[in-house]
Design an enzyme around this catalytic site. Sequence first.
Site, PDB file in Angstrom:
ATOM      1  N   ARG A   1       0.805  -1.231   0.000  1.00  0.00           N
ATOM      2  CA  ARG A   1       0.000   0.000   0.000  1.00  0.00           C
ATOM      3  C   ARG A   1       0.832   1.273   0.000  1.00  0.00           C
ATOM      4  NH1 ARG A   1      -3.282  -2.644   4.477  1.00  0.00           N
ATOM      5  NH2 ARG A   1      -4.564  -4.089   3.304  1.00  0.00           N
ATOM      6  N   VAL A   2       2.036   1.206   0.538  1.00  0.00           N
ATOM      7  CA  VAL A   2       2.807   2.444   0.621  1.00  0.00           C
ATOM      8  C   VAL A   2       4.142   2.382  -0.104  1.00  0.00           C
ATOM      9  CG1 VAL A   2       1.778   3.248   2.776  1.00  0.00           C
ATOM     10  CG2 VAL A   2       3.754   1.742   2.865  1.00  0.00           C
TER      11      VAL A   2
END
Lengths: 129, 503
Positions: free
Chosen positions: B370-371
């Site tokens: 996600r990051v």
Amino acid sequence: MKYKVKDYAEVLYCISQIKIESEREVAVKDFLNILKKHYIESWLPNIFQNFENIYNKDVGYSKVEIISAYKLDNNHLLEIKKLIYKNLNNKNIDIKEIIDKNVLGGFIAEAEHLRIKASLKDRLNALQF
Amino acid sequence: MYKEMIIESLKKKISIFESKVEIDNIGRVISISDGVARISGLRDAMSSEMLEFETETDKVFGIALNLEENTIGAVILGDFNNIKEGSVVKKTGHILEVPVGNAMIGRVVNALGEAIDGKGKIKTNKQYGVERDATSVINRKSVNEPMQTGIKSIDSMIPIGRGQRELIIGDRQTGKTTIAIDTILNQLNEPKENRPICIYVAIGQKQSKVAQIIKELRDRGAMEYTIVVLASSSDQASLWYLAPYTGSSIGEYFMDNGKHALVIYDDLSKHAWAYRQISLLLRRPPGREAYPGDIFYLHSRLLERAAKLSDEKGGGSLTALPIIETQGGDVSAYIPTNVISITDGQIYLEPGLFYQGIRPAINVGLSVSRVGSAAQNKAMKSVAGKLRLELAQYRELEAFAQFGQDMDKSTLEIIEKGRRLTEILKQPAYSPVSTVKQIILIFIGTKGFLREIQIDKAGEFAEKIWSQIENFNKDLIKKIEKEYIITPEIEKELEKEIMKVKM
């Protein structure tokens, strides 16, 4: 609700406080019948242990063992007792003297939840570390 | 003369000897079973405080976990066979701490931070609490530096950033630990000043397996920047429970000092089992799958300690790679869903792919980061941007291809390309690939240079191109390494090198 050993001990203690003997006897019988009915007779030793604790707490009673290498003279014993009274905050203290040569010198006083260490053995042990 | 001096000095000491009275509040063991003790007394004990159990031979430590009305429930950290009913328990006045510092590097320690590698005591005077608060929001920064794993499919499609928490999830024997160990080994490709300190936390692992891992790390020179925290399957549940927190504390020390650290928790399923065992023995009410109510908090507080610190705080980072073992591929079980929701993405390993020979058996469709993409370098982003989409299309169309239907040209092209891409993403265990090599290999695959190459020869062909560049055009590697950007010039030069091999 499921009752625990402590709850039964508290009930037993309440029963022990009943003043009229005949009533107390009936209550004890009923109490034992309840244990039988719930198949928890094996809990009795633990219930008695808890009962003793509740009683001791209620009357402010403590057993204290004073361990020393030699028999302590009365003056020393009195000083130690004062120290114990101060730290235990209990009115009824039962003192038992034990002679143990391993202590080497000084004394160790042990109650249920208090320990006073003033022995040569402990000082030497502390040096070890 | 000498003798007299000693006697004199002794006399002096005796003359100033003062009797010292120590008054302690003590507790007594009411019952003890399976490493969990119930204690009466110690009314002012703190939660998670270290307790000292006196035995005839030695002292044993424990942690107070349950503070009840009249009793304390504590787990024992060590041999509890000598503790008896009525044994004396004392408070220590402090929460459990473990040694931290540079002296830990290269060592194998137990869950209490004590050396177990036979190389003597660890000389450090720094201690960190095992349970520490996670870094606050103010002191954090968003992830912006890549944590290269050396695994092509991860670094290209599921990039991990320093300070991220990326879950590795899969059934038994699907290569979860291998990914973690590869990541440690790959740090050899990083410049020394930027190399993270790696902490491998083995929870409930077989000692033979851990010994093998340590040997592998040592043989390759990776132990120089690695710490192993071991709570083996022969250790008690209390040590399994503690080990990840110990690993995290050791890592936090480096993070606080502006360095980078990577912690691998292998695995948190066993950690949850240990906590369930302790909780049931402490008579905490069981919930779903008999886990206690705070099982989510157990993992969330651990993983929240991974962070990327702000520049004012030194810019250090603690990256966490927790591992979860699923049973029969069930990702929707209690612990896997919990940890999936806590982490910043997951790498899902599929047994089916593993047995097909696609290793690492990463299911790219179910895996996400996600990051991490914010930390991916530009060169990798530019070459691998479409890789994920192309592989997803390939997987979808391949299912139809199995029916043997006639397909149009464009569909066939996608399938053929997908097969070749899958081939170049394959990688044997313990052989991480440098970032530049990854960029070049993926460039070859995505730009369609493998079109005329046989599927089973695709990997070999890509390797040939790499060796051509590595041996005869090192300048090109340096150019890519300089800024990690694929300029049109570099692209042209790359194409030239590829054509040389193709000819």
